[in-house]
Design an enzyme around this catalytic site. Structure first.
Site, PDB file in Angstrom:
ATOM      1  CD  GLU A  40      -2.819  -1.453   2.291  1.00 24.16           C
ATOM      2  OE1 GLU A  40      -2.855  -0.595   3.173  1.00 24.16           O
ATOM      3  OE2 GLU A  40      -3.517  -2.496   2.322  1.00 24.16           O
ATOM      4  CG  ASN A  81      -0.417  -7.000  -1.810  1.00 28.86           C
ATOM      5  OD1 ASN A  81      -0.949  -7.578  -2.757  1.00 28.86           O
ATOM      6  ND2 ASN A  81      -0.920  -7.018  -0.580  1.00 28.86           N
ATOM      7  CG  HIS A 129      -9.676  -5.951   0.248  1.00 31.47           C
ATOM      8  ND1 HIS A 129      -9.979  -7.095   0.961  1.00 31.47           N
ATOM      9  CD2 HIS A 129      -8.368  -5.701   0.474  1.00 31.47           C
ATOM     10  CE1 HIS A 129      -8.886  -7.513   1.593  1.00 31.47           C
ATOM     11  NE2 HIS A 129      -7.895  -6.690   1.310  1.00 31.47           N
ATOM     12  CD  GLU A 178      -4.478  -8.070   1.323  1.00 32.21           C
ATOM     13  OE1 GLU A 178      -5.375  -7.373   1.844  1.00 32.21           O
ATOM     14  OE2 GLU A 178      -3.273  -7.832   1.461  1.00 32.21           O
ATOM     15  CG  ASP A 227     -12.602  -9.169   1.196  1.00 33.18           C
ATOM     16  OD1 ASP A 227     -12.500  -8.133   0.504  1.00 33.18           O
ATOM     17  OD2 ASP A 227     -12.120  -9.256   2.352  1.00 33.18           O
TER      18      ASP A 227
HETATM   19  O1  G3I Z   1      -4.321  -8.072  18.532  1.00 38.71           O
HETATM   20  C1  G3I Z   1      -5.382  -7.258  19.051  1.00 38.71           C
HETATM   21  C2  G3I Z   1      -5.987  -7.882  20.296  1.00 38.71           C
HETATM   22  O2  G3I Z   1      -4.996  -7.919  21.277  1.00 38.71           O
HETATM   23  C3  G3I Z   1      -7.192  -7.067  20.708  1.00 38.71           C
HETATM   24  O3  G3I Z   1      -7.822  -7.688  21.789  1.00 38.71           O
HETATM   25  C4  G3I Z   1      -8.204  -6.939  19.582  1.00 38.71           C
HETATM   26  C5  G3I Z   1      -9.401  -6.071  19.933  1.00 38.71           C
HETATM   27  O4  G3I Z   1      -9.821  -5.300  18.858  1.00 38.71           O
HETATM   28  O5  G3I Z   1      -7.556  -6.349  18.472  1.00 38.71           O
HETATM   29  C6  G3I Z   1      -6.470  -7.130  18.000  1.00 38.71           C
HETATM   30  O6  G3I Z   1      -5.907  -6.465  16.900  1.00 38.71           O
HETATM   31  C7  G3I Z   1      -6.655  -6.508  15.708  1.00 38.71           C
HETATM   32  C8  G3I Z   1      -5.826  -7.238  14.648  1.00 38.71           C
HETATM   33  O7  G3I Z   1      -6.478  -7.182  13.412  1.00 38.71           O
HETATM   34  C9  G3I Z   1      -5.598  -8.698  15.012  1.00 38.71           C
HETATM   35  O8  G3I Z   1      -6.801  -9.398  15.099  1.00 38.71           O
HETATM   36  C10 G3I Z   1      -6.916  -5.078  15.266  1.00 38.71           C
HETATM   37  O9  G3I Z   1      -7.810  -4.454  16.173  1.00 38.71           O
HETATM   38  C11 G3I Z   1      -7.511  -5.058  13.880  1.00 38.71           C
HETATM   39  O10 G3I Z   1      -7.554  -3.725  13.433  1.00 38.71           O
HETATM   40  C12 G3I Z   1      -6.645  -5.858  12.925  1.00 38.71           C
HETATM   41  O11 G3I Z   1      -7.270  -5.874  11.665  1.00 38.71           O
HETATM   42  C13 G3I Z   1      -6.488  -6.345  10.590  1.00 38.71           C
HETATM   43  C14 G3I Z   1      -6.280  -5.234   9.552  1.00 38.71           C
HETATM   44  O12 G3I Z   1      -5.553  -5.752   8.469  1.00 38.71           O
HETATM   45  C15 G3I Z   1      -5.550  -4.037  10.092  1.00 38.71           C
HETATM   46  O13 G3I Z   1      -5.520  -3.033   9.109  1.00 38.71           O
HETATM   47  C16 G3I Z   1      -7.235  -7.486   9.946  1.00 38.71           C
HETATM   48  O14 G3I Z   1      -7.345  -8.573  10.855  1.00 38.71           O
HETATM   49  C17 G3I Z   1      -6.489  -7.936   8.684  1.00 38.71           C
HETATM   50  O15 G3I Z   1      -7.251  -8.884   8.020  1.00 38.71           O
HETATM   51  C18 G3I Z   1      -6.274  -6.732   7.794  1.00 38.71           C
HETATM   52  O16 G3I Z   1      -5.601  -7.118   6.641  1.00 38.71           O
HETATM   53  C19 G3I Z   1      -5.277  -6.089   5.695  1.00 38.71           C
HETATM   54  C20 G3I Z   1      -4.037  -6.521   4.976  1.00 38.71           C
HETATM   55  O17 G3I Z   1      -3.012  -6.790   5.895  1.00 38.71           O
HETATM   56  C21 G3I Z   1      -3.590  -5.479   3.969  1.00 38.71           C
HETATM   57  N1  G3I Z   1      -4.649  -5.144   3.058  1.00 38.71           N
HETATM   58  C22 G3I Z   1      -5.900  -4.763   3.688  1.00 38.71           C
HETATM   59  C23 G3I Z   1      -6.372  -5.833   4.657  1.00 38.71           C
HETATM   60  C24 G3I Z   1      -7.682  -5.461   5.248  1.00 38.71           C
HETATM   61  O18 G3I Z   1      -7.583  -4.349   6.064  1.00 38.71           O
END
Ligand code: G3I
Length: 348
Positions: A161, A202, A238, A267, A269
């Protein structure tokens, strides 16, 4: 014939039929249902899914993850906040769990991601760095992680990104401190650490030909001309029903192929405004079919990865209020029309 004997012969006949003997159907077809991975492999492609550590306690989920796909991406476990939570202190446990599971299931892995402005550890974002300092920090992060996984990663999303929607560079900590050259440096450092891994840039919203994908096209052309080790361009895909299908996807994939690059849908969806209904699910299925066909139509489009395969673990509802139902399996792990549409596309 004795009654017991008769029963035995009958049972044997049923077993033979079930195995496909005498029916003209190969035994294998009955042993193991054809998966997305099997079908993709017939085209020399892969079909993958992202996954995340917390989900790995869900056995029915794991069974489909382990059987239907041949490529796995850790959704969070290899990101900077997870792998270098304190400066110089590395923790690969989350990524390892997923890489080891994939290897046990004979699946390959796309590594995700080395350089990204999001999900960075606090120690990195909470202070100012000189260019010299940040260069050293970045190099060490990339090389330690890539070396740790050397030989186990098919492809890395090296820089994620890097551009804004209008095709200008995103003003990340890396860009602001190091200038655009950080991208070539990151690729070179990753290549030194694992010369066999394919290295990708990416991004999202780059599926159609437009200012953002044009910026990648221009950058990729320059990097190739300079001999920088860049091997692929990842289009996250996405998509959202309410924004329309990127009809120039196939042309876009083709122009990157002409630069000598692999492409991948990394990725995927396709979200919708909830509630889902039959019409939306049918449109979604058509889009999954279309993007699968677009990839199959371009030789260097090497494969497709879903951003997890089930609505049960999709990131969408938490990020886009009132949206979801984006994946080919529903929250009960049942295949949706999209799943059958992908299969049909792959069977052609
Ligand atoms: O690890 C913490 C945990 O300790 C806490 O209890 C919980 C409560 O909200 O949050 C957890 O962190 C979360 C993390 O995922 C792990 O589950 C974050 O809040 C959450 O924001 C984070 O989201 C991820 C996101 O990237 C962040 O931008 C998504 O799972 C993940 O699928 C997503 O993936 C990205 C790609 O890497 C890049 N392209 C876009 C894609 C979608 O955003």
């Amino acid at each position: 014939m004795h009654k017991n004997r008769l029963r035995l012969v009958g049972a044997l006949a049923v077993a033979l039929m079930a195995a496909g003997v005498g029916t003209g159907v190969p035994a294998q077809a009955h042993d193991k249902p054809t998966t997305l991975a099997d079908l993709a492999q017939r085209h020399g492609r892969y079909y993958g899914s992202a996954t995340d550590n917390p989900e790995l306690v869900d056995e029915p989920y794991k069974a489909i993850l382990g059987s239907e796909f041949d490529m796995i991406t850790p959704g969070n476990g290899q990101k900077w906040y997870a792998t270098e939570p304190q400066q110089g202190v590395f923790d690969f446990s989350k990524g390892d769990e997923i890489v080891n599971l994939a290897r046990a299931n004979h699946q390959r892995v796309r590594g995700h991601t080395l350089v990204w402005h999001s999900q960075l550890p606090d120690w990195l974002t909470s202070r100012e760095w000189t260019a010299t300092e940040l260069r050293a920090v970045l190099k060490k992060h990339i090389q330690t992680e890539v070396r740790h996984y050397r030989g186990k990663i098919y492809a890395w999303d090296v820089v994620n990104e890097a551009f804004n929607e209008d095709g200008t560079y995103r003003e990340t900590i890396f860009y602001k401190t190091l200038g655009p050259g950080y991208i070539a440096d990151a690729l070179r450092w990753a290549h030194q650490a694992d010369p066999k891994a394919k290295l990708y840039l990416n991004d999202y919203n780059v599926e159609a030909v437009g200012p953002k994908s044009d910026a990648y096209y221009k950058l990729a052309k320059e990097l190739k001309a300079q001999g920088v080790p860049l091997h692929g361009f990842g289009l996250q895909a996405h998509l959202a029903l309410q924004y329309g299908y990127p009809t120039t996807l196939e042309d876009n994939l083709r122009r990157f192929a002409r630069l000598g690059l692999d492409t991948a849908l990394t990725e995927v969806d396709i979200r919708m405004i909830l509630p889902a209904d039959e019409t939306k699910l049918a449109t979604q299925a058509q889009w999954y079919r279309d993007l699968t066909e677009a990839c199959l139509a371009v030789r260097r489009c090497v494969g497709i990865t879903l951003w997890d395969y089930t609505d049960k673990y999709s990131w969408i509802p938490a990020f886009f209020e009132g949206q979801g139902a984006a994946l080919p399996w529903d929250e009960q792990l049942q295949p949706k029309p999209a799943y059958f549409a992908i299969k049909e596309a792959l069977k052609k």
